[in-house]
Design a protein around this motif. Structure first.
Motif, PDB file in Angstrom:
ATOM      1  N   PHE A 384      -8.302   4.154 -30.025  1.00  0.00           N
ATOM      2  CA  PHE A 384      -7.917   5.549 -29.803  1.00  0.00           C
ATOM      3  C   PHE A 384      -8.750   6.487 -30.670  1.00  0.00           C
ATOM      4  CE2 PHE A 384      -5.155   9.290 -30.193  1.00  0.00           C
ATOM      5  CZ  PHE A 384      -4.736   9.460 -28.890  1.00  0.00           C
ATOM      6  N   VAL A 385      -9.267   7.531 -30.049  1.00  0.00           N
ATOM      7  CA  VAL A 385     -10.046   8.543 -30.772  1.00  0.00           C
ATOM      8  C   VAL A 385      -9.169   9.775 -30.959  1.00  0.00           C
ATOM      9  CG1 VAL A 385     -12.089  10.030 -30.674  1.00  0.00           C
ATOM     10  CG2 VAL A 385     -12.205   7.678 -29.813  1.00  0.00           C
ATOM     11  N   MET A 386      -9.018  10.208 -32.205  1.00  0.00           N
ATOM     12  CA  MET A 386      -8.185  11.382 -32.477  1.00  0.00           C
ATOM     13  C   MET A 386      -8.845  12.631 -31.905  1.00  0.00           C
ATOM     14  SD  MET A 386      -5.512  10.310 -33.805  1.00  0.00           S
ATOM     15  CE  MET A 386      -4.508  11.328 -34.853  1.00  0.00           C
ATOM     16  N   PRO A 387      -8.055  13.487 -31.237  1.00  0.00           N
ATOM     17  CA  PRO A 387      -8.611  14.732 -30.685  1.00  0.00           C
ATOM     18  C   PRO A 387      -8.798  15.779 -31.786  1.00  0.00           C
ATOM     19  CG  PRO A 387      -6.272  14.646 -30.300  1.00  0.00           C
ATOM     20  CD  PRO A 387      -6.620  13.358 -30.992  1.00  0.00           C
ATOM     21  N   LYS A 388      -9.417  16.895 -31.431  1.00  0.00           N
ATOM     22  CA  LYS A 388      -9.649  17.975 -32.418  1.00  0.00           C
ATOM     23  C   LYS A 388      -8.509  18.987 -32.412  1.00  0.00           C
ATOM     24  CE  LYS A 388     -13.904  16.953 -33.945  1.00  0.00           C
ATOM     25  NZ  LYS A 388     -13.698  15.494 -33.733  1.00  0.00           N
ATOM     26  N   ILE A 389      -7.752  19.035 -31.301  1.00  0.00           N
ATOM     27  CA  ILE A 389      -6.550  19.872 -31.286  1.00  0.00           C
ATOM     28  C   ILE A 389      -5.376  18.990 -30.860  1.00  0.00           C
ATOM     29  CG2 ILE A 389      -7.860  21.977 -30.719  1.00  0.00           C
ATOM     30  CD1 ILE A 389      -6.493  21.851 -27.950  1.00  0.00           C
ATOM     31  N   ALA A 390      -4.166  19.431 -31.190  1.00  0.00           N
ATOM     32  CA  ALA A 390      -2.997  18.586 -30.959  1.00  0.00           C
ATOM     33  C   ALA A 390      -2.776  18.339 -29.464  1.00  0.00           C
ATOM     34  CB  ALA A 390      -1.769  19.223 -31.583  1.00  0.00           C
ATOM     35  N   LEU A 391      -2.439  17.100 -29.128  1.00  0.00           N
ATOM     36  CA  LEU A 391      -2.238  16.703 -27.736  1.00  0.00           C
ATOM     37  C   LEU A 391      -1.077  17.459 -27.086  1.00  0.00           C
ATOM     38  CD1 LEU A 391      -2.629  12.835 -28.146  1.00  0.00           C
ATOM     39  CD2 LEU A 391      -4.335  14.454 -27.282  1.00  0.00           C
ATOM     40  N   LEU A 392      -0.015  17.704 -27.847  1.00  0.00           N
ATOM     41  CA  LEU A 392       1.145  18.382 -27.264  1.00  0.00           C
ATOM     42  C   LEU A 392       0.779  19.808 -26.855  1.00  0.00           C
ATOM     43  CD1 LEU A 392       4.143  18.319 -26.495  1.00  0.00           C
ATOM     44  CD2 LEU A 392       4.696  18.966 -28.854  1.00  0.00           C
ATOM     45  N   GLN A 393      -0.053  20.456 -27.675  1.00  0.00           N
ATOM     46  CA  GLN A 393      -0.535  21.798 -27.333  1.00  0.00           C
ATOM     47  C   GLN A 393      -1.370  21.748 -26.059  1.00  0.00           C
ATOM     48  OE1 GLN A 393      -2.122  22.676 -31.239  1.00  0.00           O
ATOM     49  NE2 GLN A 393      -2.075  24.852 -30.723  1.00  0.00           N
ATOM     50  N   ALA A 394      -2.292  20.767 -26.013  1.00  0.00           N
ATOM     51  CA  ALA A 394      -3.165  20.628 -24.848  1.00  0.00           C
ATOM     52  C   ALA A 394      -2.323  20.398 -23.595  1.00  0.00           C
ATOM     53  CB  ALA A 394      -4.145  19.485 -25.067  1.00  0.00           C
ATOM     54  N   HIS A 395      -1.264  19.599 -23.724  1.00  0.00           N
ATOM     55  CA  HIS A 395      -0.369  19.307 -22.604  1.00  0.00           C
ATOM     56  C   HIS A 395       0.414  20.559 -22.210  1.00  0.00           C
ATOM     57  CE1 HIS A 395       2.751  17.435 -20.206  1.00  0.00           C
ATOM     58  NE2 HIS A 395       3.672  17.706 -21.105  1.00  0.00           N
ATOM     59  N   PHE A 396       1.027  21.207 -23.185  1.00  0.00           N
ATOM     60  CA  PHE A 396       1.913  22.345 -22.914  1.00  0.00           C
ATOM     61  C   PHE A 396       1.143  23.520 -22.309  1.00  0.00           C
ATOM     62  CE2 PHE A 396       4.506  26.058 -23.920  1.00  0.00           C
ATOM     63  CZ  PHE A 396       5.784  25.609 -23.648  1.00  0.00           C
ATOM     64  N   PHE A 397      -0.058  23.799 -22.868  1.00  0.00           N
ATOM     65  CA  PHE A 397      -0.838  24.943 -22.397  1.00  0.00           C
ATOM     66  C   PHE A 397      -1.885  24.544 -21.359  1.00  0.00           C
ATOM     67  CE2 PHE A 397       0.695  26.306 -26.620  1.00  0.00           C
ATOM     68  CZ  PHE A 397       1.400  27.437 -26.228  1.00  0.00           C
ATOM     69  N   ASN A 398      -1.811  23.275 -20.946  1.00  0.00           N
ATOM     70  CA  ASN A 398      -2.698  22.786 -19.895  1.00  0.00           C
ATOM     71  C   ASN A 398      -4.184  22.998 -20.239  1.00  0.00           C
ATOM     72  OD1 ASN A 398      -3.121  21.489 -17.522  1.00  0.00           O
ATOM     73  ND2 ASN A 398      -2.703  23.264 -16.197  1.00  0.00           N
ATOM     74  N   ILE A 399      -4.554  22.636 -21.465  1.00  0.00           N
ATOM     75  CA  ILE A 399      -5.949  22.761 -21.911  1.00  0.00           C
ATOM     76  C   ILE A 399      -6.694  21.491 -21.489  1.00  0.00           C
ATOM     77  CG2 ILE A 399      -7.470  23.069 -23.924  1.00  0.00           C
ATOM     78  CD1 ILE A 399      -4.924  24.216 -25.384  1.00  0.00           C
ATOM     79  N   LYS A 400      -7.719  21.661 -20.671  1.00  0.00           N
ATOM     80  CA  LYS A 400      -8.431  20.493 -20.128  1.00  0.00           C
ATOM     81  C   LYS A 400      -9.435  19.926 -21.138  1.00  0.00           C
ATOM     82  CE  LYS A 400      -6.551  20.853 -16.032  1.00  0.00           C
ATOM     83  NZ  LYS A 400      -5.302  20.081 -15.993  1.00  0.00           N
TER      84      LYS A 400
END
Ligand SMILES: *[C@@H]1O[C@H](CO)[C@@H](O)[C@H](O)[C@H]1NC(C)=O
Ligand SMILES: *[C@@H]1O[C@H](CO)[C@@H](O)[C@H](O)[C@H]1NC(C)=O
Ligand SMILES: *[C@@H]1O[C@H](CO)[C@@H](O)[C@H](O)[C@H]1NC(C)=O
Ligand SMILES: *[C@@H]1O[C@H](CO)[C@@H](O)[C@H](O)[C@H]1NC(C)=O
Ligand SMILES: *[C@@H]1O[C@H](CO)[C@@H](O)[C@H](O)[C@H]1NC(C)=O
Ligand SMILES: *[C@@H]1O[C@H](CO)[C@@H](O)[C@H](O)[C@H]1NC(C)=O
Ligand SMILES: *[C@@H]1O[C@H](CO)[C@@H](O)[C@H](O)[C@H]1NC(C)=O
Ligand SMILES: *[C@@H]1O[C@H](CO)[C@@H](O)[C@H](O)[C@H]1NC(C)=O
Ligand SMILES: *[C@@H]1O[C@H](CO)[C@@H](O)[C@H](O)[C@H]1NC(C)=O
Ligand SMILES: *[C@@H]1O[C@H](CO)[C@@H](O)[C@H](O)[C@H]1NC(C)=O
Ligand SMILES: [Cu+2]
Length: 556
Positions: A384-400
């Protein structure tokens, strides 16, 4: 640490727990500060909460709303995980850095806001970024709702016991050195019980933990394994322990003289002071049944009967050998959900997702490392590679572009996982998540492999408890093994050891929307990539949806 006096403790608990019948809001303030600490005749600055090691215990009752204001006064990025708290719809308060939040940067503040729903018992909290959890951790005690008794005899007193691991060197230097070389990190220099290793040869005693007991009284020990990398045996000389709860779920009580506890796990035991006088050893030593070097030093504390003089000789006990697999297996197999009318085991019977995840070590190229390679770890061959922004934020705000939803539900190559290994120990890298519909059910078989070496991996799932329906040696065989699953009273918990060279099957219902981390709780394996996350969609309406993020959510 001074001997705790029963009266003071009772007074403290009474002050902390006003006699309100209804749920209340509990406020805590965590100042993250540096503090010099001396252990093993050696002093170093450590990161602490409020200058304490272990950190302060949080007390609350089931249904309470807990507000913890964390203020970061240190140079490191900080985040705190409330380990085992289900965080229904409040993933923003779960804590793992870059999974549910960006870290709290130096000088910043974040208010963790969550409600304790449907859980009671001992959990704990710890930093969930870098290796800060080595010293940033403490217990989280959830008492039953007011007026609701324990389903076991009421103890005369309760005592939190936090087991830890101590390095004389700075733990960030330890992991940084290992990441640079690509090799395993230096093992710790001692284990600790409530912050102290106990008397060590060649170093005059620098304090230790001792619990004062009264003859015939019963004590509830709330034991937490906060060690970074080592599973532990725990024992009290000449006393039996009655296990009554693990990971904040009640179990069918059983007696044992030794408990086994992996990093991430908590265990409540009753101890009856059956002698009249004397001082007895309390000891924690490692469990490791693979050819891996561990810190084999035993941490010690004592219980002493009131009136027993300080000079009294301590009654000792022998510890199991570190590879005592049969003892560990017997202990694990003894754990059963209480499964009473009041506390039923709601094991999912119909399964929507049938998953098989291998957990393994591996080796990837690294031009700057010793021997041009580094040790890694993987689930289904994905490091697993850690992302640069939080996954929950990416999910909630639909950041691709932050993660993909194609985490493999089965190993890419099927082979005799615990037999002859492939010659290629390489893995693939990715930030891949497994998607689940709201309220869908999962059966997950966690299969150890022999890649580099088989090893016991304590796997921790955030956001849910799961039921441990089966366990065995060798390769999981769906045809034979599934028939033997315990679907009646399997133990319910949040962290489970996958046996070295074997498998464990767990089941859970995805009734909590959000992004939920799953990882090995041996910190070095998490660092090496033995981690992934589930993304659970919202259900219908606001009650089945992730709440909006709080306004002070840290930014990346
Ligand atoms: C720790 O001790 C060193 C040496 O005495 C001192 O310089 C430093 O300020 C102390 N750090 C803390 C956090 O107290
Ligand atoms: C905590 O979160 C709840 C929503 O779950 C919200 O209603 C409440 O206002 C929050 N408390 C604070 C102090 O922000
Ligand atoms: C790790 O151990 C080696 C060998 O004892 C030692 O040289 C090195 O300084 C240690 N690393 C740290 C960060 O303490
Ligand atoms: C602990 O490990 C050291 C070397 O790693 C070994 O010499 C020693 O015998 C071990 N002690 C026990 C009690 O296993
Ligand atoms: C590096 O490779 C050499 C030669 O193959 C071997 O002897 C040595 O044990 C390796 N070192 C490590 C740390 O794996
Ligand atoms: C896997 O390998 C082990 C060890 O060689 C062997 O005992 C076992 O029978 C093999 N299992 C299968 C399913 O082939
Ligand atoms: C893991 O992935 C690597 C890179 O794609 C591949 O070479 C290797 O064969 C895979 N191993 C297993 C066991 O799936
Ligand atoms: C989840 O599914 C179970 C079983 O199908 C059902 O009984 C329950 O009502 C569902 N819960 C929600 C919140 O949809
Ligand atoms: C949502 O949850 C609240 C609090 O649990 C409850 O009062 C309300 O009836 C629920 N609403 C729906 C639509 O289920
Ligand atoms: C702390 O976190 C921020 C946000 O992710 C990042 O930009 C920064 O590099 C981190 N700082 C350190 C010292 O790691
Ligand atoms: Cu955790």
């Amino acid at each position: 640490m001074a001997t705790p006096h029963i009266r003071i403790i009772l007074l403290m608990v009474a002050c902390l727990l006003p006699l309100y019948a209804e749920a209340i809001v509990r406020h805590y303030k965590f100042n993250v500060v540096m503090k010099n600490a001396t252990r093993l005749c050696s002093t170093k600055p450590i990161v602490t909460v409020n200058g304490k090691f272990p950190g302060p215990t949080i007390y609350a009752r089931e249904d309470d709303n807990v507000l913890i204001k964390v203020v970061n006064h240190v140079k490191y990025n900080v985040s705190i995980h409330w380990h085992g708290v289900k965080q229904l719809r409040t993933g923003w308060a779960d804590g793992p850095a870059y999974i549910t939040q960006c870290p709290i940067q130096s000088g910043q503040t974040y208010l963790y806001n969550f409600t304790l729903t449907g859980q009671r018992g001992t959990l704990w909290w710890h930093a969930h970024v870098l290796w800060l959890r080595a010293t940033v951790h403490g217990a989280l005690v959830i008492l039953p709702k007011l007026g609701v008794p324990y389903p076991f005899p009421k103890p005369h007193m309760e005592q939190v016991i936090v087991l830890g691991e101590w390095w004389k060197s700075d733990t960030e230097a330890i992991i940084n050195e290992a990441l640079k070389s690509g090799l395993a990190p230096n093992i710790s220099d001692a284990h600790t019980i409530n912050g102290h290793p106990g008397p060590i040869q060649g170093c005059s005693p620098q304090g230790g933990f001792s619990l004062e007991v009264e003859p015939k009284n019963t004590y509830l020990l709330r034991i937490v394994n906060a060690a970074l990398n080592e599973e532990l045996f725990f024992k009290v000389a000449s006393h039996q322990l009655t296990v009554v709860e693990v990971d904040a779920t009640y179990v069918k009580p059983f007696q044992t003289d030794t408990i086994v506890i992996a990093p991430g796990q908590t265990t409540n035991v009753l101890l009856t002071a059956k002698h009249t006088t004397g001082k007895y050893l309390v000891a924690a030593s490692p469990f490791m049944d693979a050819p891996i070097v561990v810190d084999n030093k035993t941490a010690t504390a004592t219980i002493h009967y009131s009136g027993t003089l300080g000079s009294t000789i301590t009654t000792l006990t022998s510890l199991p050998p570190k590879n005592a697999t049969p003892l560990a297996t017997t202990f694990t197999d003894s754990l059963r959900s209480l499964n009473s009318k009041k506390y039923p085991a709601k094991v999912p019977l119909k399964i929507d997702h049938n998953l098989l995840f291998t957990v393994s070590l591996g080796i990837n190229p690294c031009p700057t490392c010793v021997n041009n390679s580094r040790v890694v770890a993987a689930i289904n061959n994905v490091t697993f590679v850690m992302p640069k922004i939080a996954l929950l934020q990416a999910h909630f705000f639909n950041i691709k572009g932050v993660f993909s939803e194609d985490f493999p539900g089965n190993p890419p190559i099927v082979y005799n996982f615990t037999g002859t290994q492939p010659t290629n120990f390489g893995t693939t890298k990715g930030t891949r998540l497994y998607k689940l519909a709201y309220n869908s059910t999962v059966q997950l078989v966690l299969q150890d492999t022999g890649m580099i070496t088989p090893e016991n991996h304590p796997i921790h799932l955030h956001g849910f408890n799961f039921f441990v329906v089966g366990r065995g040696q060798g390769n999981y065989n769906p045809r034979k093994d599934a028939k033997k699953f315990n679907l009646v009273d399997p133990v319910e918990r949040n962290t489970i050891g996958v046996p070295a060279g074997g498998w464990t099957a767990i089941r859970f219902r995805a009734d909590n929307p959000g992004v939920w981390f799953m990882h090995c709780h041996l910190e070095i394996h998490t660092t090496w990539g033995l981690k992934m996350a589930f993304v659970v969609d919202n259900g219908k309406g606001p009650n089945e949806s992730v709440l909006p993020p709080p306004s002070d959510l840290p930014k990346c």
